[in-house]
Design a protein around this motif. Sequence first.
Motif, PDB file in Angstrom:
ATOM      1  N   ALA A  12      21.939  42.489  47.205  1.00 60.25           N
ATOM      2  CA  ALA A  12      21.311  41.493  46.485  1.00 60.25           C
ATOM      3  C   ALA A  12      21.636  40.152  47.295  1.00 60.25           C
ATOM      4  N   PRO A  13      20.844  39.882  48.294  1.00 57.74           N
ATOM      5  CA  PRO A  13      21.248  38.379  49.138  1.00 57.74           C
ATOM      6  C   PRO A  13      21.288  37.392  48.417  1.00 57.74           C
ATOM      7  N   THR A  18      21.404  36.200  55.448  1.00 56.12           N
ATOM      8  CA  THR A  18      20.852  36.977  56.591  1.00 56.12           C
ATOM      9  C   THR A  18      21.798  38.414  56.720  1.00 56.12           C
ATOM     10  N   LEU A  19      21.205  39.379  57.208  1.00 55.27           N
ATOM     11  CA  LEU A  19      21.898  40.849  57.532  1.00 55.27           C
ATOM     12  C   LEU A  19      22.252  40.922  58.971  1.00 55.27           C
ATOM     13  N   THR A  20      23.148  41.458  59.293  1.00 54.81           N
ATOM     14  CA  THR A  20      23.344  41.791  60.806  1.00 54.81           C
ATOM     15  C   THR A  20      23.933  43.270  60.957  1.00 54.81           C
ATOM     16  N   ARG A  77      28.386  49.041  61.108  1.00 52.71           N
ATOM     17  CA  ARG A  77      28.887  48.034  60.540  1.00 52.71           C
ATOM     18  C   ARG A  77      27.582  46.820  60.138  1.00 52.71           C
ATOM     19  N   VAL A  78      27.802  46.425  59.032  1.00 61.02           N
ATOM     20  CA  VAL A  78      26.898  45.643  58.271  1.00 61.02           C
ATOM     21  C   VAL A  78      27.466  44.322  57.781  1.00 61.02           C
ATOM     22  N   GLU A  79      27.169  43.132  58.451  1.00 61.45           N
ATOM     23  CA  GLU A  79      27.449  41.915  58.026  1.00 61.45           C
ATOM     24  C   GLU A  79      26.464  40.981  57.368  1.00 61.45           C
ATOM     25  N   THR A  80      26.942  40.278  56.304  1.00 66.95           N
ATOM     26  CA  THR A  80      26.128  39.369  55.691  1.00 66.95           C
ATOM     27  C   THR A  80      26.614  38.166  56.036  1.00 66.95           C
TER      28      THR A  80
END
Length: 116
Positions: A12-13, A18-20, A77-80
């Motif tokens: 839930a942003p 943003t998502l990388t 790898r997921v970065e917010t």
Amino acid sequence: MTDSFLTSAAWAPDEGATLTLRWPPQAHLDDPGDITECTVYWCREHASAFDPVCLDCEGPLARVPEVTPAVWRWVVRVETWLPTGTGSGSVLDTVQDVHVMTTTMDPRHVDYRRDT
């Protein structure tokens, strides 16, 4: 991949987040697997199959491998990233490794050397 992550994960942003995704996925050896070789003996009467009850089963031998596959887990790898609030730039909020696939293989084909 991003769409798949967004629909499957409980993400839930915050407003403007943003998502990388770091691509390609990275593999990690989760289980090295195992090979055990059993030596089996048998007599002439049981030439095609060992009989554990037969007291004469001690003739020609065969090596029978029992293989437990090596298991590789692949993660992305997921970065917010969140906006800084100053109108320019963003700051890293969270980092997580998301499992995307599992691969199994014969442990005799795994290169166990570490890169240096």
